[in-house]
Design an enzyme around this catalytic site. Structure first.
Site, mmCIF file in Angstrom:
data_model
loop_
_atom_site.group_PDB
_atom_site.id
_atom_site.type_symbol
_atom_site.label_atom_id
_atom_site.label_comp_id
_atom_site.label_asym_id
_atom_site.label_seq_id
_atom_site.Cartn_x
_atom_site.Cartn_y
_atom_site.Cartn_z
ATOM 1 N N CYS B 70 0.819 -1.208 0.000
ATOM 2 C CA CYS B 70 0.000 0.000 0.000
ATOM 3 C C CYS B 70 0.859 1.266 0.000
ATOM 4 O O CYS B 70 0.579 2.214 -0.713
ATOM 5 C CB CYS B 70 -0.905 0.043 1.227
ATOM 6 N N HIS B 71 1.886 1.297 0.854
ATOM 7 C CA HIS B 71 2.623 2.543 1.090
ATOM 8 C C HIS B 71 3.818 2.726 0.161
ATOM 9 O O HIS B 71 4.429 3.801 0.168
ATOM 10 C CB HIS B 71 3.100 2.607 2.542
ATOM 11 N N CYS B 105 -2.788 -0.979 11.326
ATOM 12 C CA CYS B 105 -2.599 -1.286 9.907
ATOM 13 C C CYS B 105 -2.462 -2.797 9.737
ATOM 14 O O CYS B 105 -3.017 -3.387 8.821
ATOM 15 C CB CYS B 105 -1.319 -0.620 9.407
ATOM 16 N N CYS B 168 6.685 15.211 36.228
ATOM 17 C CA CYS B 168 7.695 15.213 35.160
ATOM 18 C C CYS B 168 8.397 16.564 35.133
ATOM 19 O O CYS B 168 9.621 16.658 35.000
ATOM 20 C CB CYS B 168 7.050 14.986 33.799
ATOM 21 N N CYS B 213 10.388 6.019 34.119
ATOM 22 C CA CYS B 213 10.316 7.246 34.915
ATOM 23 C C CYS B 213 9.256 7.099 36.011
ATOM 24 O O CYS B 213 9.474 7.499 37.142
ATOM 25 C CB CYS B 213 9.982 8.441 34.034
#
Lengths: 105, 252
Positions: B70-71, B105, B168, B213
């Site tokens: 497809c791509h 996909c 964060c 984290c």
């Protein structure tokens, strides 16, 4: 994907060329435990060799302290047009070799 | 006393000044690690990129189609894609990250079994697609429907959490450029995911880094692929807009 080899293709006689190889390998040390608490068996590449025109020009012994996906780089003097073969076997019995033609002008 | 105050002001001033001037984590790495990232022959992330290139053209699933069916040529079709994600997913009516899109996909168009998020194949495909944006500036998707997601991500970025009660922003905004033990605290721009981390001895995505984290501040991680992480990713990409994509990046 087993390894990425980087060697110049064509050089003049007497040139010192750098051979670089990056090997995709877990280099399991044998000291780690798996999810079930038992030790993961050691599986490293204990020895790596390079043949140039069938003759051994480089050999390395590798130990468990070397990280996963080892990168090796070394030099050889290009004297004749010949195959550069890189050979290694891991402790799980997987044998690998990569060959590149080095053309000397 | 005046001297004391001056020293303190400089001590606090340095990280804040650094935060005003955006930089990739690449800038604070040592010369050896930078050399490792810069040399394609030595960058272990290239192992995943090469694997991803092979998967790109390998037919899969009930449809027996490859990504390339497809791509086409990824160098053309995928250039800039990783620099734009997360994007809006029309089918799911929500934001989706690049790894999620590749997974969709695969199940929808290839009719293949879903891959685990941290599987080698999916990480390799994401690394290969991201590689096509190497050096391009991060350019967040302008779709207005993503605004709410970015707002949510910003709020999460600034929310203190975990037993250490840290947001964060406490490290990556206020203390960026400072030290956490031997490590220099980066500004937290996601310029090079999936990236090869020496600590992981492998390649991993941004969500895996979030997990690290979050467990570091002793919070309960949201989980890779969760809406919270996608929101955080959308905010961080807008915060890093304009910085070049590094694919594949190498980090300690």
């Amino acid at each position: 994907m087993v390894a990425m080899v980087n060697i110049p293709e064509t050089v003049t006689a007497g040139t010192v060329v750098e051979v670089k190889i990056l090997i995709s390998h877990p280099m399991e040390t044998g000291f780690r435990t798996g999810p079930d608490g038992t030790l993961v068996p050691r599986n490293i590449i204990p020895e790596f060799r390079c043949l140039y025109g069938g003759e051994e020009v480089f050999r390395a012994e590798i130990f468990p302290a070397v990280a996963a996906n080892p990168f090796l780089s070394f030099f050889l003097r290009a004297e004749q047009t010949a195959e550069v073969e890189l050979l290694w076997t891991d402790e799980a019995g997987q044998e690998h070799s990569e060959a590149r033609l080095l053309t000397v002008q | 006393m005046i001297r004391c105050v001056t020293v303190l002001a400089i001590g606090l001033g340095t990280p804040a000044a650094a935060a005003g001037d955006r930089q990739s984590g690449y800038e604070i790495m040592g010369p050896e690690l930078r050399a490792m990232q810069d040399d394609e022959a030595a960058n272990p992330g290239m192992l995943w990129v090469t694997e991803g290139a092979a998967l790109w053209v390998a037919p899969e699933g009930a449809a027996n189609r490859s990504c390339a069916s497809c791509h086409g040529d990824a160098a053309q079709s995928m250039a800039g894609v990783a620099a734009r994600y997360p994007a809006w997913n029309e089918a799911g009516q929500g934001p989706i990250d690049l790894t999620g899109r590749i997974g969709l996909c695969r199940t929808r168009h290839q009719g293949a079994a879903a891959l685990a998020r941290d599987s080698r194949a999916l990480v390799a495909l994401a690394a290969f697609v991201t590689r096509q944006s190497d050096g391009l500036p991060i350019a967040p998707d302008p779709d207005p429907r993503l605004a709410a997601t970015r707002e949510k991500g910003k709020a999460l970025f600034e929310t203190r959490m975990g037993q250490l009660n840290l947001a964060c922003a406490d490290c990556h905004d206020d203390a960026a450029g400072g030290q956490l033990a031997a490590a220099t605290i980066p500004q937290g721009h996601p310029t090079g995911y999936p990236q090869y981390r020496l600590q992981w001895e492998g390649m991993g995505g941004l969500h895996r880094r979030f997990e690290n984290c979050m467990s570091g501040v002793r919070a309960e991680p949201f989980g890779a692929g969760s809406p919270e992480y996608i929101a955080l990713e959308a905010f961080l990409m807008s915060r890093a807009a304009g910085l070049p994509v590094e694919a594949p990046a190498v980090r300690p």
